[in-house]
Each structure stands twice: as structure tokens, then as C-alpha cells.
Write an enzyme that holds these catalytic residues in place. Structure first.
Site, PDB file in Angstrom:
ATOM      1  N   ASP A 223     -48.269  42.050  84.513  1.00  0.00           N
ATOM      2  CA  ASP A 223     -47.993  41.014  83.526  1.00  0.00           C
ATOM      3  C   ASP A 223     -47.522  41.641  82.211  1.00  0.00           C
ATOM      4  O   ASP A 223     -48.051  42.657  81.762  1.00  0.00           O
ATOM      5  CB  ASP A 223     -49.279  40.217  83.289  1.00  0.00           C
ATOM      6  N   GLU A 282     -43.314  42.373  85.389  1.00  0.00           N
ATOM      7  CA  GLU A 282     -42.726  41.248  84.663  1.00  0.00           C
ATOM      8  C   GLU A 282     -42.130  41.847  83.394  1.00  0.00           C
ATOM      9  O   GLU A 282     -42.837  42.103  82.424  1.00  0.00           O
ATOM     10  CB  GLU A 282     -43.779  40.198  84.319  1.00  0.00           C
TER      11      GLU A 282
END
Length: 559
Positions: A223, A282
């Protein structure tokens, strides 16, 4: 036979499995809260996911990506992690996680889990002790605590703003009750950012990686992978429009060169385990070239390519995205990734239905046109070289739920932006499994976000066996992708000349043709049709056999 799908006779003999499974894998993203509820409390959970694994096997995916299921106060749907080695009790137990991984492997499905390294929950033991112990606590060094500006430190240390709206700094109180230092949070105040210059932070994440690798996970989705390192001195930006992660400008908050050493150290951990364990980032970077730096041979294995998800349904724009994306990863010998929907963005069946206001889904649009374009876009994406990431429910053609009442919304950005942003709940509504019944088969106790009344008509039960359904289109496409050597593998496409609004490209033994325009075209046969997103018909045309190519339709052909 359905005009949409081929039968088994169209398939070619399976090729030997590639040595790097992730280079052309189809990965299915599960948002645990919204996939399946195993205990009837209205919230999806790990036992619910485990019960639906046969569905994913039959759909034909190679791997499962789970959004966070760790112990968390749920200020941001689990992305505020209090303990990355424990499971949130509302979602199950550590034993449930281990059993899910085991069952998925028995069904031939690999498991990727989310990792949240940019920040923790404010209830993480480290941060709790940092606040309780006050200035001088060694735990403060693991976050960004700084004195404020102004005569009495009443102003934030710099002008950074949060992705979720408002300032990126919150002031603390000292143990004696007096105003204290400020701490950095690029997201919600409940999500303080780690200071990755500290060895304790780096060492702990190596331990977290090993904890889950030892339990059999096949990889991690990282993330906010571009956010771990901040520019030295935390300099002011000098403008107020900072809230987007998707900016094309350089920023002291994002994409600092120091992140790459972190990922090189992670790669050494991953490579020390058997079975090709991976990490996919990401990454929101200013250019495709900057994104490609994260997937050099000794760093992350993949980085999400969001360029296709941000493209409009336009042939020229899509071709540019495909070319620049493939060229960028080819330079570093990585594989491309493709995605059209996920848990943070408007579902593409709605995005393609009408004009999209900034930061929101279109509230009005042509639902049928949106679905038609979405089906065509999916077949185009699945024909490209590299791996494809699917978001739960897109195989059902689910639209974004754009009319949720304000009082049920849980996206933290909704309140912090004054209800002008934070509409991610619309793509997180629990998916329908059955035509009727409590929560359309999601569980026996309702659903944590309200489902539309017509949800049952889009359910797995309603679409299974219907040759014209979106679910059966996905099943046919994934079956063909697994069997045909021209799908997924490689790193190039060969473009054919095509009419305006049409994309046509070749892969080994395969051609993909996509009409992004409204009108029906007559095109000469380029082979035998394998699969189409809308019905096509054979017609007579000079100099021989030809086919109709309706608007907003993609066709796969053997060449």
C-alpha cells in the site's frame, strides 16, 4: 453455441507453465468486508471468503489478493493497522487466515496479502507509547513528531495536506496536559506515518514479511508504495492543491529515491523463500518511467499500472497508454500490470456510462452503454501481455452504487472533505450471490452497506449458465487466456492498421480487435472468432468472408 463464447474445441493444447507465474497471472482482488459473511453479523470475513474459494477456482483466476484483515480500529477500513501479526476479530482469527491460505493452495490459487508500510494505526503499541511517554520517548523516533511553527508552536511544521482532506498534521498534548509536538499523517489522523529512516521500523517490517511468508502467503500488495520516504527536512510545498496521490508533479511527500533501497532489502527477504514469492506495489508516480524504477530486477516484482484505469474509452488514448506502459517496463525487464477497477475507484461499468465529475462517479449515465463498454474493455485488457488484476464483482458487471445515504458512508475522506470527496463506499457495497434472500446471499444478517434492490438480478445465481451474461463472458475469457499461448505472455503487441476508433493488435497466434466508437463496421476476417463481448455476425464482403464489428465491442480471433 453462444455468440459470445467458444466451446472447448476452440482451445489449443496447454503450454508448459511459465517459470515466473506472476508475469501473466490473473489476480482477483477481494475486499474482505464485502465478499462473503460467514457468521451472519453483516460483515464479510475470512471464513466467508474461504467458503467461496471454489467459485474463484471455477472463475479461472490464478491468485487471490486480500485487502487488509489485520487487527485494526477500522478508522479506514483496515488500512489503519494496530497489529500486523494479528487478525481483526470481526474478520476471523489467525487460524482462519492459515486455513484460507491452505485451502486456496489446494485449489491451485495463490494468495497475496495487503501490507501497509507507510503508516500504522494511532492505537499501534508504538504510537500509543510515543504519546503516553511524551518527548524523549524512543518510540517517537519511529514516527514524524516535530515542534510546530509560530510563537508557541501553534502552527503545523509545514504546509502539507492530507490525502483525505485537511492538514497532514495533528498536535498532541504532553503528559502534563500542555500543548505538545505535531505528528504527520498523510491520510487520516488515526494513521500516523512511520519514519523509515529509523532502523527499528525497517527491522520490524522485515519481521512482518517473514511472519506471513512463514504462513505460506505467495506475496504482498504494498500500500502507498511511493510514500514511505519523505524529502529531507520536510520542506513546504507552497500550494494548497496537494490532496491527490495521482498528481503528475514531483512532491516531497511522494516518490523519493530513498524508497528503492527499502524495496531492495525486501526483495532479498522474498528471494530467500521458495516458490517465487512476490511484491506488487501500489505506486502513484509522475510518469510511467518513474513507476518502472520500482520494478527493476532487484526491487518489487510488479507495480500497478493505473494509466489504463484512468484512460477514457478512446482508441487513441488506450493505444498510447498501452505503448508507453509496455515500453517503460520492458526497459527494466519487468512485466506489465493492467487494472480497470479496484476498491478505491469508480467501477468501470459506471465510469464508462457517462461524464465523470472530478473525484466522483457519474450519477447519471447510460447504464447499458457503460456495461457494454466495460465488457469490451475487459476483453481488451485480458488480451494484453502481462498480468491482469480484477476487482470482486466486476465479473458480474456490477455498477457503482452512487446513491448511498450520507449517514451510512464510512470513507473517512467523506467527512474530512465536507462531503465533497470520499465516495469510495460505492464500489465497496457487498456483492450479490443469490437472486433473493438476506443480503442476496452475502450472509444471513444483512450487509454493512445497503445493497440496491435490483442487486439480485446481477447475482452469481442469476448469471450462471446464461451465455450472454457478464459472468459467463469472464469465465470464457479466463479459460481461453489460460489455454492460448498468445494471451498474457510476452511484452509486446503488434498493431494492425484499423479504421478510426478501432484498435487491432496481434500476439502469437492471436488477434484482438476493439471498436470504441458507436457505429457498426464491416471488417474482413482475420481468423476464426474465439470470443466477443457483444454478438458478431459473419457476412459476405470483398474479397471474402467478413464480420460485423458492432460499436463498443471487442473480439478475440485465432490467427
Amino acid at each position: 453455441m453462444s455468440p459470445y463464447a467458444s466451446d472447448a474445441s476452440d482451445r489449443v493444447a496447454p503450454a508448459a507453465p511459465p517459470p515466473a507465474w506472476w508475469r501473466e497471472a490473473v489476480v482477483y482482488q477481494v475486499y474482505p468486508r464485502s465478499f462473503a459473511d460467514g457468521n451472519g453479523d453483516g460483515m464479510g470475513d475470512l471464513p466467508g471468503i474461504r467458503s467461496r474459494l471454489p467459485y474463484l477456482r471455477d472463475l479461472g483466476v490464478d491468485a487471490l489478493w486480500l485487502n487488509p484483515f489485520y487487527a485494526s480500529p477500522q478508522a479506514d477500513a483496515g488500512y489503519d493497522v494496530a497489529d500486523p501479526r494479528a487478525v481483526e476479530p470481526a474478520l476471523g482469527t489467525l487460524a482462519d487466515a492459515e486455513e484460507l491460505i491452505r485451502d486456496a493452495h489446494e485449489l491451485g490459487i495463490r494468495v497475496i496479502v495487503d501490507l501497509v508500510p507507510n503508516h500504522s494505526s494511532d492505537r499501534h503499541e508504538w504510537f500509543r507509547r510515543a504519546r503516553e511517554e511524551g518527548p524523549g520517548s524512543p518510540y517517537r523516533d519511529r514516527y514524524h513528531f516535530h515542534p510546530g511553527k509560530g510563537e508557541n508552536g501553534e502552527l503545523p511544521p509545514n504546509d502539507w495536506t492530507s490525502v483525505f482532506g485537511g492538514p497532514a498534521w495533528t498536535r498532541t498534548k504532553n503528559p502534563d496536559g500542555t500543548p505538545g509536538d505535531w505528528y504527520l499523517h498523510l491520510f487520516a489522523p488515526e494513521q500516523p506515518d512511520f519514519d523509515w529512516d529509523q532502523p527499528a521500523v525497517r527491522d520490524d517490517f522485515h519481521s512482518i514479511l517473514r511472519f506471513w511468508l512463514d504462513r505460506g502467503v505467495d506475496g504482498f500488495r504494498v500500500d502507498v508504495a511511493q510514500g514511505l520516504v519523505k524529502a529531507e527536512g520536510l520542506p513546504d510545498i507552497g500550494r494548497t492543491d496537494q490532496r491527490r496521490m495521482l498528481g503528475t508533479e514531483a512532491s516531497p511527500m511522494w516518490d523519493q529515491d530513498g524508497v528503492h533501497e527499502i524495496y531492495r532489502s525486501w526483495r532479498r527477504v522474498l528471494d530467500s523463500y521458495p516458490g517465487e514469492r512476490i511484491a506488487v506495489g501500489e505506486v502513484w508516480a509522475p510518469t510511467e518511467e518513474r513507476t518502472a524504477l520500482y520494478v527493476r530486477p532487484d526491487e518489487l516484482h510488479q507495480a500497478f499500472n493505473f494509466a489504463l484505469m484512468g484512460a477514457s474509452w478512446d482508441a487513441e488514448e488506450i493505444r498510447r497508454v498501452v505503448d508507453t506502459s509496455l515500453e517503460a517496463v520492458r526497459k527494466v525487464r519487468a512485466s506489465a500490470t493492467w487494472v480497470l477497477s479496484n476498491h478505491d475507484h469508480c467501477r468501470h461499468a459506471t465510469r464508462f456510462a457517462g461524464p465523470q465529475p472530478e473525484g466522483q462517479c457519474p450519477r447519471a449515465g447510460d447504464r447499458a452503454l457503460g456495461l457494454r463498454r466495460a465488457r469490451a474493455a475487459t476483453l481488451l485488457m485480458l488480451a494484453l501481455p502481462g498480468s491482469a488484476y480484477l476487482y470482486q464483482g466486476e465479473e458480474l458487471g456490477l455498477p457503482e452504487v452512487t446513491d448511498l445515504p450520507d449517514d451510512v458512508r464510512q470513507d473517512p475522506a467523506f467527512a474530512r472533505s465536507g462531503k465533497t470527496d470520499g465516495f469510495r463506499d460505492g464500489c465497496r457495497v457487498p456483492i450479490p450471490w443469490t437472486l433473493a434472500g438476506p443480503s442476496y446471499g452475502f450472509g444471513t444478517g444483512g450487509s454493512w452497506l445497503p445493497q440496491p434492490e435490483a442487486w439480485g438480478t446481477l447475482s452469481v445465481e442469476a448469471q450462471t449458465g446464461d451465455p450472454g451474461s457478464t459472468l459467463e463472458l469472464y469465465r470464457a475469457a479466463l479459460a481461453l487466456r489460460r489455454w492460448h499461448p498468445g494471451l498474457g505472455a510476452g511484452d509486446t503487441v503488434e498493431w494492425d492498421d484499423a479504421p478510426h476508433g478501432v484498435l487491432a493488435f496481434r500476439r502469437p497466434g492471436f488477434v484482438c480487435t476493439a471498436n470504441t466508437a458507436d457505429g457498426v463496421l464491416i471488417i474482413p476476417s482475420v481468423g476464426r472468432p474465439l470470443l466477443s463481448s457483444s454478438p458478431i455476425e459473419a457476412v459476405e464482403g470483398p474479397p471474402g468472408e467478413a464480420f460485423t464489428l458492432p460499436g463498443h465491442t471487442t473480439v478475440w480471433w485465432t490467427a
